[in-house]
Write a protein that holds these residues in place. Structure first.
Motif, mmCIF file in Angstrom:
data_model
loop_
_atom_site.group_PDB
_atom_site.id
_atom_site.type_symbol
_atom_site.label_atom_id
_atom_site.label_comp_id
_atom_site.label_asym_id
_atom_site.label_seq_id
_atom_site.Cartn_x
_atom_site.Cartn_y
_atom_site.Cartn_z
ATOM 1 N N ILE A 1 11.880 11.278 -2.036
ATOM 2 C CA ILE A 1 13.101 9.903 -1.732
ATOM 3 C C ILE A 1 14.315 9.815 -2.728
ATOM 4 C CG2 ILE A 1 11.391 9.094 0.192
ATOM 5 C CD1 ILE A 1 10.773 7.229 -2.568
ATOM 6 N N PRO A 2 15.026 10.284 -3.217
ATOM 7 C CA PRO A 2 15.580 10.806 -4.449
ATOM 8 C C PRO A 2 16.893 9.451 -3.746
ATOM 9 C CG PRO A 2 15.813 12.581 -3.325
ATOM 10 C CD PRO A 2 15.199 12.108 -2.770
ATOM 11 N N GLY A 3 17.438 8.224 -4.865
ATOM 12 C CA GLY A 3 18.214 7.660 -3.914
ATOM 13 C C GLY A 3 17.841 6.351 -3.804
ATOM 14 N N HIS A 4 16.409 6.822 -3.057
ATOM 15 C CA HIS A 4 15.685 5.624 -2.473
ATOM 16 C C HIS A 4 14.412 4.691 -2.958
ATOM 17 C CE1 HIS A 4 18.359 5.366 1.133
ATOM 18 N NE2 HIS A 4 18.197 7.541 0.591
ATOM 19 N N ALA A 5 13.834 5.591 -4.510
ATOM 20 C CA ALA A 5 12.767 5.187 -5.174
ATOM 21 C C ALA A 5 12.736 3.346 -5.850
ATOM 22 C CB ALA A 5 13.286 6.145 -5.856
ATOM 23 N N PRO A 6 13.946 3.043 -6.313
ATOM 24 C CA PRO A 6 13.912 1.470 -6.709
ATOM 25 C C PRO A 6 13.094 0.900 -5.738
ATOM 26 C CG PRO A 6 15.387 2.967 -7.537
ATOM 27 C CD PRO A 6 15.410 3.161 -6.358
ATOM 28 N N ALA A 7 13.799 1.000 -3.817
ATOM 29 C CA ALA A 7 13.041 -0.217 -3.208
ATOM 30 C C ALA A 7 12.210 -0.056 -2.653
ATOM 31 C CB ALA A 7 14.085 0.471 -1.864
ATOM 32 N N ALA A 8 11.699 2.260 -2.580
ATOM 33 C CA ALA A 8 10.159 2.948 -1.699
ATOM 34 C C ALA A 8 9.565 1.797 -3.195
ATOM 35 C CB ALA A 8 10.297 3.678 -2.052
ATOM 36 N N ARG A 9 9.964 1.736 -4.547
ATOM 37 C CA ARG A 9 8.494 1.203 -5.128
ATOM 38 C C ARG A 9 8.586 -0.631 -4.857
ATOM 39 N NH1 ARG A 9 8.097 4.629 -10.098
ATOM 40 N NH2 ARG A 9 9.567 6.512 -9.909
ATOM 41 N N MET A 10 9.131 -0.773 -5.116
ATOM 42 C CA MET A 10 9.431 -2.483 -4.123
ATOM 43 C C MET A 10 8.755 -2.516 -3.217
ATOM 44 S SD MET A 10 10.324 -4.131 -7.257
ATOM 45 C CE MET A 10 9.588 -6.326 -6.017
ATOM 46 N N ALA A 11 8.950 -1.828 -2.564
ATOM 47 C CA ALA A 11 7.305 -2.111 -0.960
ATOM 48 C C ALA A 11 6.461 -1.383 -1.365
ATOM 49 C CB ALA A 11 8.671 -1.070 0.252
ATOM 50 N N LEU A 12 6.014 -1.063 -2.090
ATOM 51 C CA LEU A 12 4.329 -0.522 -2.295
ATOM 52 C C LEU A 12 4.370 -1.200 -3.046
ATOM 53 C CD1 LEU A 12 2.302 2.363 -2.350
ATOM 54 C CD2 LEU A 12 3.518 2.508 -4.997
ATOM 55 N N LYS A 13 4.724 -2.034 -3.855
ATOM 56 C CA LYS A 13 4.293 -2.992 -4.626
ATOM 57 C C LYS A 13 3.597 -4.384 -3.786
ATOM 58 C CE LYS A 13 5.985 -2.600 -8.677
ATOM 59 N NZ LYS A 13 7.005 -2.611 -10.128
ATOM 60 N N GLU A 14 5.069 -4.688 -3.069
ATOM 61 C CA GLU A 14 4.454 -5.866 -1.562
ATOM 62 C C GLU A 14 3.015 -5.437 -0.698
ATOM 63 O OE1 GLU A 14 8.382 -6.399 0.188
ATOM 64 O OE2 GLU A 14 9.359 -7.589 -1.957
ATOM 65 N N MET A 15 3.072 -4.673 0.096
ATOM 66 C CA MET A 15 2.842 -3.439 0.127
ATOM 67 C C MET A 15 0.425 -4.038 -0.367
ATOM 68 S SD MET A 15 1.633 -0.025 2.425
ATOM 69 C CE MET A 15 1.651 0.699 1.052
ATOM 70 N N ALA A 16 1.014 -3.484 -1.604
ATOM 71 C CA ALA A 16 -0.576 -3.528 -2.278
ATOM 72 C C ALA A 16 -0.508 -5.096 -2.936
ATOM 73 C CB ALA A 16 -0.502 -2.820 -3.325
ATOM 74 N N TRP A 17 0.199 -5.433 -2.856
ATOM 75 C CA TRP A 17 -0.086 -7.201 -3.054
ATOM 76 C C TRP A 17 -0.429 -7.970 -2.469
ATOM 77 C CZ3 TRP A 17 -0.669 -10.125 -7.365
ATOM 78 C CH2 TRP A 17 -0.335 -11.575 -6.987
ATOM 79 N N GLU A 18 0.038 -7.667 -1.603
ATOM 80 C CA GLU A 18 0.058 -8.066 0.479
ATOM 81 C C GLU A 18 -2.089 -8.285 0.513
ATOM 82 O OE1 GLU A 18 1.442 -10.453 2.280
ATOM 83 O OE2 GLU A 18 2.412 -10.761 0.614
ATOM 84 N N GLY A 19 -2.466 -6.738 0.088
ATOM 85 C CA GLY A 19 -3.713 -6.058 -0.302
ATOM 86 C C GLY A 19 -4.728 -7.096 -0.524
ATOM 87 N N HIS A 20 -3.974 -7.501 -2.179
ATOM 88 C CA HIS A 20 -5.195 -8.217 -3.071
ATOM 89 C C HIS A 20 -4.880 -9.377 -3.198
ATOM 90 C CE1 HIS A 20 -7.618 -4.622 -4.083
ATOM 91 N NE2 HIS A 20 -5.998 -4.110 -3.853
ATOM 92 N N ARG A 21 -3.892 -10.870 -2.552
ATOM 93 C CA ARG A 21 -3.748 -11.305 -1.933
ATOM 94 C C ARG A 21 -5.328 -12.508 -2.016
ATOM 95 N NH1 ARG A 21 1.554 -13.923 0.499
ATOM 96 N NH2 ARG A 21 2.903 -13.358 -1.319
ATOM 97 N N PRO A 22 -6.162 -12.945 -3.126
ATOM 98 C CA PRO A 22 -7.035 -13.914 -2.820
ATOM 99 C C PRO A 22 -7.083 -15.007 -2.217
ATOM 100 C CG PRO A 22 -5.649 -14.652 -4.845
ATOM 101 C CD PRO A 22 -4.673 -13.694 -4.116
#
Length: 77
Positions: A56-77
């Motif tokens: 995903i060249p050129g879109h990696a920063p946005a994708a990284r944030m989307a990955l972090k948000e998705m993982a964060w949502e799955g681990h909220r206490p």
């Protein structure tokens, strides 16, 4: 936001990163904090060097944030 389809191993690594980070924040044993810091380093390398980012060249920063948000949502206490 663009939708991304992340590989399961990448999502699992990011989720494991958040779990280890939370454990580290709560840990009081110096020996255990060393183990957790090393785990965070290994997971960080695994996430950052995952082959998915090359697709995903050129879109990696946005994708990284989307990955972090998705993982964060799955681990909220």
């Amino acid at each position: 936001m663009t939708d991304y389809t992340f590989p399961a191993d990448l999502v699992q690594a990011q989720s494991a990163w958040y779990a280890a980070y939370r454990q580290l924040a709560a840990e009081e044993s110096p020996a255990r904090t060393t183990v957790l810091r090393r785990r965070l380093q290994r997971l960080s390398v695994e996430i950052a060097t995952h082959p998915y980012w090359a697709d995903i060249p050129g879109h990696a920063p946005a994708a990284r944030m989307a990955l972090k948000e998705m993982a964060w949502e799955g681990h909220r206490p």
